[in-house]
Design a protein around this motif. Sequence first.
Motif, PDB file in Angstrom:
ATOM      1  N   VAL A   9       0.870  -1.167   0.000  1.00 27.34           N
ATOM      2  CA  VAL A   9       0.000   0.000   0.000  1.00 27.34           C
ATOM      3  C   VAL A   9       0.911   1.222   0.000  1.00 27.34           C
ATOM      4  O   VAL A   9       1.633   1.462   0.962  1.00 27.34           O
ATOM      5  CB  VAL A   9      -0.915   0.005   1.241  1.00 27.34           C
ATOM      6  N   ALA A  10       0.884   1.973  -1.084  1.00 25.43           N
ATOM      7  CA  ALA A  10       1.770   3.146  -1.222  1.00 25.43           C
ATOM      8  C   ALA A  10       1.278   4.303  -0.368  1.00 25.43           C
ATOM      9  O   ALA A  10       0.074   4.494  -0.177  1.00 25.43           O
ATOM     10  CB  ALA A  10       1.842   3.576  -2.683  1.00 25.43           C
ATOM     11  N   GLY A  11       2.220   5.051   0.163  1.00 22.78           N
ATOM     12  CA  GLY A  11       1.886   6.248   0.931  1.00 22.78           C
ATOM     13  C   GLY A  11       1.534   5.919   2.370  1.00 22.78           C
ATOM     14  O   GLY A  11       1.779   4.817   2.864  1.00 22.78           O
ATOM     15  N   PHE A  12       0.955   6.899   3.034  1.00 22.56           N
ATOM     16  CA  PHE A  12       0.599   6.742   4.426  1.00 22.56           C
ATOM     17  C   PHE A  12      -0.792   6.130   4.526  1.00 22.56           C
ATOM     18  O   PHE A  12      -1.511   6.013   3.536  1.00 22.56           O
ATOM     19  CB  PHE A  12       0.655   8.087   5.139  1.00 22.56           C
ATOM     20  N   VAL A  13      -1.207   5.760   5.714  1.00 21.74           N
ATOM     21  CA  VAL A  13      -2.485   5.082   5.912  1.00 21.74           C
ATOM     22  C   VAL A  13      -3.632   6.076   5.798  1.00 21.74           C
ATOM     23  O   VAL A  13      -3.734   7.020   6.585  1.00 21.74           O
ATOM     24  CB  VAL A  13      -2.522   4.373   7.282  1.00 21.74           C
ATOM     25  N   THR A  14      -4.475   5.863   4.800  1.00 18.64           N
ATOM     26  CA  THR A  14      -5.690   6.662   4.643  1.00 18.64           C
ATOM     27  C   THR A  14      -6.923   5.791   4.862  1.00 18.64           C
ATOM     28  O   THR A  14      -7.961   6.285   5.269  1.00 18.64           O
ATOM     29  CB  THR A  14      -5.757   7.315   3.251  1.00 18.64           C
ATOM     30  N   ASP A  15      -6.804   4.503   4.591  1.00 12.65           N
ATOM     31  CA  ASP A  15      -7.896   3.549   4.811  1.00 12.65           C
ATOM     32  C   ASP A  15      -7.685   2.897   6.177  1.00 12.65           C
ATOM     33  O   ASP A  15      -7.112   1.810   6.286  1.00 12.65           O
ATOM     34  CB  ASP A  15      -7.912   2.503   3.695  1.00 12.65           C
ATOM     35  N   VAL A  16      -8.142   3.572   7.221  1.00 15.00           N
ATOM     36  CA  VAL A  16      -7.909   3.104   8.579  1.00 15.00           C
ATOM     37  C   VAL A  16      -8.633   1.784   8.830  1.00 15.00           C
ATOM     38  O   VAL A  16      -8.111   0.900   9.511  1.00 15.00           O
ATOM     39  CB  VAL A  16      -8.316   4.180   9.613  1.00 15.00           C
ATOM     40  N   LYS A  17      -9.813   1.636   8.267  1.00 17.01           N
ATOM     41  CA  LYS A  17     -10.570   0.391   8.436  1.00 17.01           C
ATOM     42  C   LYS A  17      -9.797  -0.795   7.843  1.00 17.01           C
ATOM     43  O   LYS A  17      -9.684  -1.848   8.460  1.00 17.01           O
ATOM     44  CB  LYS A  17     -11.937   0.539   7.777  1.00 17.01           C
ATOM     45  N   GLY A  18      -9.238  -0.607   6.654  1.00 15.29           N
ATOM     46  CA  GLY A  18      -8.427  -1.648   6.022  1.00 15.29           C
ATOM     47  C   GLY A  18      -7.156  -1.923   6.811  1.00 15.29           C
ATOM     48  O   GLY A  18      -6.723  -3.075   6.942  1.00 15.29           O
ATOM     49  N   PHE A  19      -6.548  -0.865   7.342  1.00 15.22           N
ATOM     50  CA  PHE A  19      -5.341  -1.013   8.152  1.00 15.22           C
ATOM     51  C   PHE A  19      -5.655  -1.809   9.420  1.00 15.22           C
ATOM     52  O   PHE A  19      -4.912  -2.718   9.789  1.00 15.22           O
ATOM     53  CB  PHE A  19      -4.774   0.364   8.507  1.00 15.22           C
TER      54      PHE A  19
END
Length: 75
Positions: A9-19
């Motif tokens: 996953v490129a970049g920082f975490v934007t999909d917190v639910k997926g994380f």
Amino acid sequence: MAQAATKPVAGFVTDVKGFDAFIATHPTPEQFHATYPDVQLVLPGTMTTMEFRENNSRYYAELDKSGRITGGRFG
């Protein structure tokens, strides 16, 4: 336990639910790095700078006895 995702996953975490779903698989630090290469993983006992990040780019992990990530927080 489910196998951790292998697609980076490129970049920082934007999909917190997926994380959160990924963390629920109790990945190893190596699996974390492979899946979230742009997020700094901070393991217990690791020193970091004191700046506060609001972009989900640094994750302070909690580990179980076998060294798998069981939770943590962004900071």
